[in-house]
Design a protein around this motif. Structure first.
Motif, PDB file in Angstrom:
ATOM      1  N   ILE A 151       9.006   7.140   1.121  1.00  0.00           N
ATOM      2  CA  ILE A 151       8.559   5.701   0.640  1.00  0.00           C
ATOM      3  C   ILE A 151       8.084   5.893  -0.709  1.00  0.00           C
ATOM      4  CG2 ILE A 151       6.526   4.527   0.625  1.00  0.00           C
ATOM      5  CD1 ILE A 151       6.429   4.302   3.794  1.00  0.00           C
ATOM      6  N   PRO A 152       7.724   7.046  -1.459  1.00  0.00           N
ATOM      7  CA  PRO A 152       7.269   6.710  -2.852  1.00  0.00           C
ATOM      8  C   PRO A 152       8.380   6.628  -3.658  1.00  0.00           C
ATOM      9  CG  PRO A 152       5.767   8.561  -1.757  1.00  0.00           C
ATOM     10  CD  PRO A 152       6.698   8.048  -0.702  1.00  0.00           C
ATOM     11  N   PRO A 153       9.413   7.610  -3.620  1.00  0.00           N
ATOM     12  CA  PRO A 153      10.596   7.376  -4.488  1.00  0.00           C
ATOM     13  C   PRO A 153      11.514   6.286  -4.250  1.00  0.00           C
ATOM     14  CG  PRO A 153      10.855   9.297  -2.718  1.00  0.00           C
ATOM     15  CD  PRO A 153       9.643   8.889  -2.787  1.00  0.00           C
ATOM     16  N   SER A 158      13.137   0.820  -5.990  1.00  0.00           N
ATOM     17  CA  SER A 158      12.992  -0.464  -5.857  1.00  0.00           C
ATOM     18  C   SER A 158      12.512  -1.331  -7.026  1.00  0.00           C
ATOM     19  CB  SER A 158      12.297  -0.957  -4.549  1.00  0.00           C
ATOM     20  OG  SER A 158      12.643  -0.359  -3.491  1.00  0.00           O
ATOM     21  N   VAL A 159      11.592  -0.772  -7.556  1.00  0.00           N
ATOM     22  CA  VAL A 159      10.824  -1.360  -8.634  1.00  0.00           C
ATOM     23  C   VAL A 159      11.928  -1.457  -9.896  1.00  0.00           C
ATOM     24  CG1 VAL A 159       9.189  -1.109 -10.396  1.00  0.00           C
ATOM     25  CG2 VAL A 159       8.495  -0.818  -8.357  1.00  0.00           C
ATOM     26  N   ALA A 160      12.898  -0.422  -9.963  1.00  0.00           N
ATOM     27  CA  ALA A 160      13.813  -0.211 -10.990  1.00  0.00           C
ATOM     28  C   ALA A 160      14.824  -1.288 -10.743  1.00  0.00           C
ATOM     29  CB  ALA A 160      14.351   1.177 -10.995  1.00  0.00           C
ATOM     30  N   ALA A 207       3.480  -3.362  -8.903  1.00  0.00           N
ATOM     31  CA  ALA A 207       4.527  -2.639  -8.146  1.00  0.00           C
ATOM     32  C   ALA A 207       4.579  -1.275  -8.771  1.00  0.00           C
ATOM     33  CB  ALA A 207       5.803  -3.124  -8.172  1.00  0.00           C
ATOM     34  N   VAL A 208       4.399  -1.130  -9.869  1.00  0.00           N
ATOM     35  CA  VAL A 208       4.564   0.139 -10.616  1.00  0.00           C
ATOM     36  C   VAL A 208       3.182   1.053 -10.322  1.00  0.00           C
ATOM     37  CG1 VAL A 208       4.225   1.491 -12.992  1.00  0.00           C
ATOM     38  CG2 VAL A 208       5.969  -0.419 -12.324  1.00  0.00           C
TER      39      VAL A 208
END
Length: 224
Positions: A151-153, A158-160, A207-208
């Protein structure tokens, strides 16, 4: 003209506000479609990469390597301008979703591969010893733990990719950046671009921060 009249011209921003709202709506639709399609496709490619027959595994590896290496801008141009030469015509939205989803799915596949390979082999062997079918083992044992690790990576990726939706403007997709650029040309003032940048920040900054929160939360649960 002073700095505020040039870059923070409030009357200009108000004038082009409807254009920017349409742009952020299109950007949101593009990002949502990309995240859903790219995430699902990435998990499926990951499973093929790890558990499929050898020829399919090689294809999955080649897919992941190619689309992680290709710049999104190049891929957008190829999909939108080159595919019509082989009889495939996509509108700007579909071309952008396809291009961004291809890239996101490749990165998602690698993230989930790392998550699956981090699961102790004993758990999978125990599931096999209990006679669980492979699809049940994947659904009930492997994926729940892999998702927790990934989930974290995956959120960071997804943000990128959500930020990279701005590249869709090169194929005339009326996203936020394209609308801001058109508004700048219409008003002969860069203030619409500044307004667009502020809108990107409002959407993407939370999101970040979410990525950082998830990283801390899962790091604490791992310690426990």
């Amino acid at each position: 003209m002073d700095f505020f009249d040039t870059f923070l011209n409030w009357p200009v921003m108000v004038r082009v506000w409807p254009m920017l709202v349409r742009g952020i709506a299109n950007t949101f639709a593009l990002a949502t479609a990309t995240l859903i399609i790219g995430s699902i496709a990435g998990v499926l490619i990951c499973l093929v990469r790890l558990y499929g027959p050898k020829p399919l595994r090689w294809l999955a590896i080649a897919y992941i390597d190619v689309f992680r290496a290709l710049p999104i801008l190049v891929l957008l141009v190829l999909v939108y301008y080159a595919l019509p030469f082989v009889g495939i015509r996509l509108n700007s939205f579909s071309a952008a979703v396809l291009s961004l989803s291809l890239v996101l799915s490749a990165f998602t596949a690698e993230v989930f591969r790392s998550g699956i390979q981090a699961i102790p082999k004993g758990q999978i062997e125990a599931a096999e010893a209990l006679g669980l079918p492979f699809h049940v083992t994947v659904w009930k044992v492997i994926l729940p733990q892999a998702i927790r690790i990934a989930i974290p990576p995956h959120t960071s990726n997804s943000v990128a990719i959500a930020k990279d939706t701005s590249l869709a403007s090169v194929v005339a997709m009326p996203d936020l950046l394209k609308q801001a650029t058109d508004a700048q040309a219409l008003t002969a003032n860069p203030s619409p671009l500044i307004a667009a940048a502020i809108m990107y920040l409002i959407v993407l900054l939370p999101a970040v921060r979410l990525v950082a929160v998830l990283e801390r939360r899962f790091a604490k649960s791992d310690v426990r």
